[in-house]
Write a protein that holds these residues in place. Structure first.
Motif, PDB file in Angstrom:
ATOM      1  N   ARG A 102       0.744  -0.939  -0.322  1.00 31.12           N
ATOM      2  CA  ARG A 102       0.054   0.186  -0.226  1.00 31.12           C
ATOM      3  C   ARG A 102       0.948   1.412   0.098  1.00 31.12           C
ATOM      4  O   ARG A 102       0.400   2.329  -0.734  1.00 31.12           O
ATOM      5  N   LEU A 103       2.003   0.780   0.470  1.00 31.41           N
ATOM      6  CA  LEU A 103       3.239   2.642   0.387  1.00 31.41           C
ATOM      7  C   LEU A 103       3.753   2.258  -0.175  1.00 31.41           C
ATOM      8  O   LEU A 103       4.751   3.366  -0.483  1.00 31.41           O
ATOM      9  N   SER A 104       4.090   1.223  -1.413  1.00 36.81           N
ATOM     10  CA  SER A 104       4.489   1.166  -2.516  1.00 36.81           C
ATOM     11  C   SER A 104       4.118   0.543  -3.448  1.00 36.81           C
ATOM     12  O   SER A 104       3.132   0.433  -3.335  1.00 36.81           O
ATOM     13  N   PHE A 105       4.979   0.495  -4.664  1.00 37.14           N
ATOM     14  CA  PHE A 105       4.055  -0.062  -5.697  1.00 37.14           C
ATOM     15  C   PHE A 105       4.655  -1.267  -5.624  1.00 37.14           C
ATOM     16  O   PHE A 105       4.842  -2.308  -6.409  1.00 37.14           O
ATOM     17  N   GLY A 106       5.350  -2.022  -4.358  1.00 37.22           N
ATOM     18  CA  GLY A 106       5.395  -3.361  -4.560  1.00 37.22           C
ATOM     19  C   GLY A 106       7.120  -3.709  -4.075  1.00 37.22           C
ATOM     20  O   GLY A 106       7.473  -3.136  -4.037  1.00 37.22           O
ATOM     21  N   ALA A 107       6.782  -5.551  -3.779  1.00 37.50           N
ATOM     22  CA  ALA A 107       7.925  -5.551  -3.175  1.00 37.50           C
ATOM     23  C   ALA A 107       9.191  -5.591  -4.275  1.00 37.50           C
ATOM     24  O   ALA A 107       8.992  -5.965  -5.182  1.00 37.50           O
ATOM     25  N   THR A 108      10.833  -5.617  -3.650  1.00 40.72           N
ATOM     26  CA  THR A 108      11.977  -5.779  -4.232  1.00 40.72           C
ATOM     27  C   THR A 108      12.687  -6.701  -3.747  1.00 40.72           C
ATOM     28  O   THR A 108      11.905  -7.022  -1.914  1.00 40.72           O
ATOM     29  N   PRO A 109      13.530  -7.261  -4.121  1.00 38.13           N
ATOM     30  CA  PRO A 109      14.391  -8.818  -3.341  1.00 38.13           C
ATOM     31  C   PRO A 109      14.273  -8.057  -1.898  1.00 38.13           C
ATOM     32  O   PRO A 109      15.402  -7.309  -2.329  1.00 38.13           O
ATOM     33  N   GLY A 110      14.725  -8.156  -1.104  1.00 37.81           N
ATOM     34  CA  GLY A 110      15.252  -8.204   0.740  1.00 37.81           C
ATOM     35  C   GLY A 110      14.096  -6.706   1.108  1.00 37.81           C
ATOM     36  O   GLY A 110      14.575  -6.488   2.120  1.00 37.81           O
ATOM     37  N   ASP A 111      12.602  -6.408   0.249  1.00 38.92           N
ATOM     38  CA  ASP A 111      12.490  -5.536   1.357  1.00 38.92           C
ATOM     39  C   ASP A 111      11.996  -5.909   2.128  1.00 38.92           C
ATOM     40  O   ASP A 111      11.712  -5.618   3.319  1.00 38.92           O
ATOM     41  N   ILE A 112      11.156  -7.078   1.879  1.00 40.01           N
ATOM     42  CA  ILE A 112      10.720  -7.763   3.444  1.00 40.01           C
ATOM     43  C   ILE A 112      11.288  -7.811   4.277  1.00 40.01           C
ATOM     44  O   ILE A 112      10.977  -7.988   5.773  1.00 40.01           O
ATOM     45  N   GLU A 113      13.152  -7.952   4.884  1.00 39.29           N
ATOM     46  CA  GLU A 113      13.823  -8.354   6.104  1.00 39.29           C
ATOM     47  C   GLU A 113      14.421  -7.359   6.087  1.00 39.29           C
ATOM     48  O   GLU A 113      14.437  -7.173   7.133  1.00 39.29           O
ATOM     49  N   LYS A 114      14.496  -6.024   4.899  1.00 33.01           N
ATOM     50  CA  LYS A 114      15.132  -4.611   5.564  1.00 33.01           C
ATOM     51  C   LYS A 114      13.379  -3.659   6.246  1.00 33.01           C
ATOM     52  O   LYS A 114      13.759  -3.434   7.481  1.00 33.01           O
ATOM     53  N   ILE A 115      12.131  -4.368   6.108  1.00 27.93           N
ATOM     54  CA  ILE A 115      11.055  -3.138   7.264  1.00 27.93           C
ATOM     55  C   ILE A 115      11.256  -4.513   8.297  1.00 27.93           C
ATOM     56  O   ILE A 115      10.803  -3.718   9.311  1.00 27.93           O
TER      57      ILE A 115
END
Length: 557
Positions: A102-115
């Motif tokens: 919802r706050l971005s245009f979708g995940a890039t590799p590694g985004d979930i781990e960063k957040i």
């Protein structure tokens, strides 16, 4: 079967049928593929008969009509949901995926781990203050090479417009047209680069939101020169600021003044000269109906006429004349209706350009504007039919903060409605959101920007290409249709097999390995339904990434 399951079933079955038959070749937009979707609506579909056959078919036997009915059943109208069931909050893992979607245009590799590492709350605060987030040097370098991006409307006209040339030869005219097309090409490139690569994703989300709200069509006359400058100068600087500043910036920009014809707007008692022949209500009407109060905002036709009189004389200077405030905006007092006026019940004395500023103040502070903007924000970020409780909260914050957009978004992201489980992965992506999220999820660099915009055009959403002043819709009703799904599947097949990576104008064609489906699944947070997982197990590994990109879960955010 509930509505969400029915949506997933329709798309999942279509995916399985289409991709199995295609042997993972690129899917073309032909009628036979569209018929596959329509065929799902026949009596042979037990889910259709069991859940919706008696209640919603209304006796029709036509498959095309049934297809339309399914879309209506899935989306309903766009009114505010009055029901207030108990809110159930998402678990932590789902919250991470939700905030990315919802706050971005979708995940890039590694985004979930960063957040997960920095925490959801800190991520949201960072996105709400984009100036605190550094951009990659690669993105900055690419943007710096776009020579038209920082030019004013006057500079763009004088340096690129064909009309600027006195009696050009056919050869010179052809060369100038080629040069003029560079403006749109660079605007498109800048938008796509930022959407796919920027670390300031909420900023890019809000550019998409506000440009559609204050839409300007690039193919209407001289607006083709100015849409890029309009986004850079009138939209981007104010996306998280005060709504009144954004409203004023769009009102004064030559792109808006030309697009909605206010540059011709002249007092009715003024002596006609050239194109300046009396009142033009176009901008006044859209300013109230679309930009501020909303269609049900309580204004009358008399208010439209009065507002048009208030904005008489608002136009722009011709290039070469002295500019004011860094814009080409110019107020021509000789074409202005200087009479005293009553607008929305308030007195506005004849005072020249100050009348327009006072009218914008009235509109920006109006409760109907707060509600209209709050509804659209809730619809964009939460659900097509936002709950009244949420719209009321946002409207109240809008009014108490004098239209502070960042404050309204803060209230939104802190609201229990935003985190409610029933809204998780339920917003159907627009074509633009689908394409950008696909590129981000697969970490696919764009080598041919014109090709991406051509794909968006086929999907019905080319950048800067909506002729209607209400902009592109962001609801499922607007985009969930057979032809649209067909084009998404075609794009999923192309990108999933590395097709975009091997189509560069300046490099020989080469074969790329398909995207790794395990990495793609991890990037998306393993957020696939049992039905999609079942399909993935039954096909070869080289087809799996295509299935994932075309899955119901990826169609939604």
């Amino acid at each position: 079967m509930n509505v969400n399951n029915l949506k997933s079933w329709i798309i999942a079955v279509f995916l399985a049928v289409s991709l199995t038959n295609s042997s993972c070749n690129a899917i073309s937009a032909n009628q036979s593929t569209i018929d596959n979707i329509n065929n799902l609506n026949q009596e042979s579909n037990p889910f259709w008969v069991e859940d919706y056959g008696s209640k919603n078919r209304r006796g029709t036997e036509n498959s095309e009509e049934r297809s339309k009915e399914i879309l209506v059943v899935l989306d309903g109208d766009r009114s505010i949901s009055q029901a207030q069931p108990q809110i159930q909050s998402l678990n932590q893992s789902s919250k991470v995926i939700h905030v990315i979607n919802r706050l971005s245009f979708g995940a890039t590799p590694g985004d979930i781990e960063k957040i997960k590492k920095i925490g959801i709350e800190k991520y949201i605060q960072q996105q709400l203050t984009p100036e605190s987030i550094p951009e990659s040097q690669n993105l900055e370098n690419q943007l710096s090479q776009l020579q038209t991006l920082g030019l004013t409307p006057a500079q763009l006209y004088s340096q690129y417009s064909v009309n600027r040339l006195p009696k050009p030869t056919p050869e010179i005219r052809k060369e100038r047209l080629k040069k003029q097309r560079l403006i749109a090409q660079e605007a498109i490139k800048a938008r796509l680069l930022r959407a796919t690569q920027s670390n300031r994703q909420l900023q890019e989300i809000m550019v998409d939101f506000w440009y559609n709200h204050f839409n300007v069509y690039q193919d209407k006359g001289q607006t083709s020169l100015w849409v890029g400058a309009y986004e850079e100068q009138a939209i981007r600087p104010h996306i998280l600021g005060k709504f009144r500043d954004l409203l004023g910036a769009t009102a004064r920009h030559p792109a808006m003044l030309f697009y909605l014809d206010n540059w011709q707007n002249t007092a009715p008692n003024n002596r006609p000269k050239g194109r300046f022949k009396g009142l033009n209500e176009n901008y006044a009407r859209e300013l109230m109906e679309l930009h501020t109060l909303g269609v049900d905002g309580g204004y009358t036709q008399e208010d439209v006429i009065t507002l048009a009189k208030i904005f008489t004389g608002w136009g722009f200077r011709s290039p070469g004349q002295k500019l004011e405030d860094g814009y080409d905006f110019y107020f021509n007092s000789q074409r202005h209706d200087s009479t005293d006026k009553i607008f929305l019940g308030q007195q506005i004395p004849g005072s020249g350009i100050a009348e327009g500023e006072q009218a914008l103040d009235i509109l920006a502070k109006h409760p109907a504007t707060a509600r209209h903007i709050s509804y659209k924000i809730a619809q964009y970020f939460v659900v097509d039919r936002p709950p009244k409780s949420l719209v009321d909260k946002l409207a109240k914050r809008f009014l108490t903060t004098d239209g502070d957009i960042r404050a309204v978004l803060t209230t939104l992201f802190e609201s229990p409605e935003f985190w409610d489980t029933k809204y998780y992965n339920t917003k159907f992506k627009t074509p633009y959101q689908y394409v950008i999220s696909s590129l981000r999820a697969t970490d696919t660099p764009i080598e041919d920007f014109a090709r991406i915009n051509s794909i968006l055009h086929r999907m019905g959403m080319p950048l800067y290409g909506n002729p209607s002043p209400d902009g592109y819709k962001n609801t499922q009703e607007a985009w969930l249709n057979p032809n649209g799904i067909n084009w998404r599947l075609s794009f999923a097949t192309t990108i999933g097999t590395g097709g975009l990576k091997r189509n560069s104008k300046n490099q020989p064609s080469k074969t790329n390995a398909a995207i790794d489906d395990t990495e793609l699944t991890n990037t998306l947070g393993n957020n696939l339904s049992p039905k999609t997982q079942e399909v993935l197990k039954s096909i070869s590994p080289r087809q799996r990434d295509v299935i994932i990109l075309g899955s119901p879960e990826f169609m939604y955010r």
